[in-house]
Design a protein around this motif. Sequence first.
Motif, PDB file in Angstrom:
ATOM      1  N   UNK A 219       0.827  -1.211   0.000  1.00  0.00           N
ATOM      2  CA  UNK A 219       0.000   0.000   0.000  1.00  0.00           C
ATOM      3  C   UNK A 219       0.858   1.257   0.000  1.00  0.00           C
ATOM      4  N   UNK A 220       1.836   1.338   0.906  1.00  0.00           N
ATOM      5  CA  UNK A 220       2.638   2.550   1.031  1.00  0.00           C
ATOM      6  C   UNK A 220       3.630   2.721  -0.103  1.00  0.00           C
ATOM      7  N   UNK A 221       4.202   1.605  -0.588  1.00  0.00           N
ATOM      8  CA  UNK A 221       5.260   1.709  -1.602  1.00  0.00           C
ATOM      9  C   UNK A 221       4.721   1.811  -3.022  1.00  0.00           C
ATOM     10  N   UNK A 222       3.609   1.177  -3.318  1.00  0.00           N
ATOM     11  CA  UNK A 222       3.190   1.039  -4.722  1.00  0.00           C
ATOM     12  C   UNK A 222       1.764   1.494  -5.032  1.00  0.00           C
ATOM     13  N   UNK A 223       0.848   1.413  -4.092  1.00  0.00           N
ATOM     14  CA  UNK A 223      -0.568   1.591  -4.443  1.00  0.00           C
ATOM     15  C   UNK A 223      -1.129   2.958  -4.074  1.00  0.00           C
ATOM     16  N   UNK A 224      -0.632   3.554  -2.995  1.00  0.00           N
ATOM     17  CA  UNK A 224      -1.295   4.750  -2.472  1.00  0.00           C
ATOM     18  C   UNK A 224      -1.177   5.958  -3.414  1.00  0.00           C
ATOM     19  N   UNK A 225       0.008   6.185  -3.963  1.00  0.00           N
ATOM     20  CA  UNK A 225       0.193   7.364  -4.817  1.00  0.00           C
ATOM     21  C   UNK A 225      -0.687   7.331  -6.071  1.00  0.00           C
ATOM     22  N   UNK A 226      -0.670   6.239  -6.866  1.00  0.00           N
ATOM     23  CA  UNK A 226      -1.578   6.246  -8.031  1.00  0.00           C
ATOM     24  C   UNK A 226      -3.055   6.257  -7.651  1.00  0.00           C
ATOM     25  N   UNK A 227      -3.395   5.665  -6.508  1.00  0.00           N
ATOM     26  CA  UNK A 227      -4.806   5.661  -6.093  1.00  0.00           C
ATOM     27  C   UNK A 227      -5.277   7.042  -5.645  1.00  0.00           C
ATOM     28  N   UNK A 228      -4.333   7.912  -5.292  1.00  0.00           N
ATOM     29  CA  UNK A 228      -4.708   9.248  -4.821  1.00  0.00           C
ATOM     30  C   UNK A 228      -5.067  10.204  -5.960  1.00  0.00           C
ATOM     31  N   UNK A 229      -4.771   9.843  -7.211  1.00  0.00           N
ATOM     32  CA  UNK A 229      -4.979  10.776  -8.325  1.00  0.00           C
ATOM     33  C   UNK A 229      -6.428  11.281  -8.429  1.00  0.00           C
ATOM     34  N   UNK A 230      -7.461  10.419  -8.414  1.00  0.00           N
ATOM     35  CA  UNK A 230      -8.837  10.945  -8.473  1.00  0.00           C
ATOM     36  C   UNK A 230      -9.187  11.828  -7.276  1.00  0.00           C
TER      37      UNK A 230
END
Length: 309
Positions: A219-230
């Motif tokens: 979650x912290x390394x790979x998923x959170x940043x792209x998921x925050x775009x919307x």
Amino acid sequence: MQMVIQRLLWAVPVMWLILTLTFFLLRLAPGGPFDVERSLSPEIEAQIAAQYRLDLPLHDQYLTYLSGVLQGDLGPSFQYPDFTVNQLLSSGLPVSLKLGLWALLLALVCGVALGVVAAVNHKKWPDGASMLLAVVGLSVPNYVIGPLLILWLAVTWQWLPAGGWQGGEWLHMILPVVTLALPFIAYIARLMRTSLLEVWQQPYIQVAFAKGLTTRQVLWRHALKPAMLPVVSYLGPAAAALMTGSVVVEQLYGLPGLGRYFVQGALNRDYTLVMAVVLWVGLLTVLFNLIVDLLFGWLNPAIQQDQAS
């Protein structure tokens, strides 16, 4: 830097268009700022019109107002004769900005947390509970939530004051901030859940899990940043809406913010006051959209390269 300069240059014609449309639409609306029930003598009406330059042709009024705006003078208030619009804004804008900033932070933190909990626990009870809270937050308007919070927390249990500003003391801000933030918490939670579920299905996430990373590490390394775009794209208009005053919340808690002035100005045909509020809403919208674009570039460098090209 080039993108920032381009956006700032685009903001000039956008603000001019907003100002011009607002000016002429207000003049087309029925009624006037001095239409009172009791009739005034023609001499007094002429004096009042001359004092506020309403006796000039419409295009002269527009050019005079535009010249004043360029010099930082937003004109006199038609309904508050002892104050200029600049003075009214200087008293109401800090209240709305402070209230909106705390509401935005609360909505962002709680909304993202709820969305992450729901997505990570997809189709389990935390997912259902989070989305149930989100549906309640979106469905129940703040003019219902606000009185209920006052009834429970201020009247029944007497934990918090029921209203007033008191110079922005934090105890007086809790209920207005929570009331203002609730629908935005719900919307951000739903956005975050949907976006994170899409990211969760990407091949590089599956590869990360296959390498033995825990859910928290993925979650912290790979998923959170792209998921925050919307969520970030939603923050621009949301921040402008929160920081320019909420009519219901300010009236409910008796706060001297910008939203209350906007409603009173619109009801009383206070042209200069309404235009000043619209001008500030436009400026803040342009500013926050620019900040959102910069955040987009930080979250996804490929987008920054596209904007620069």
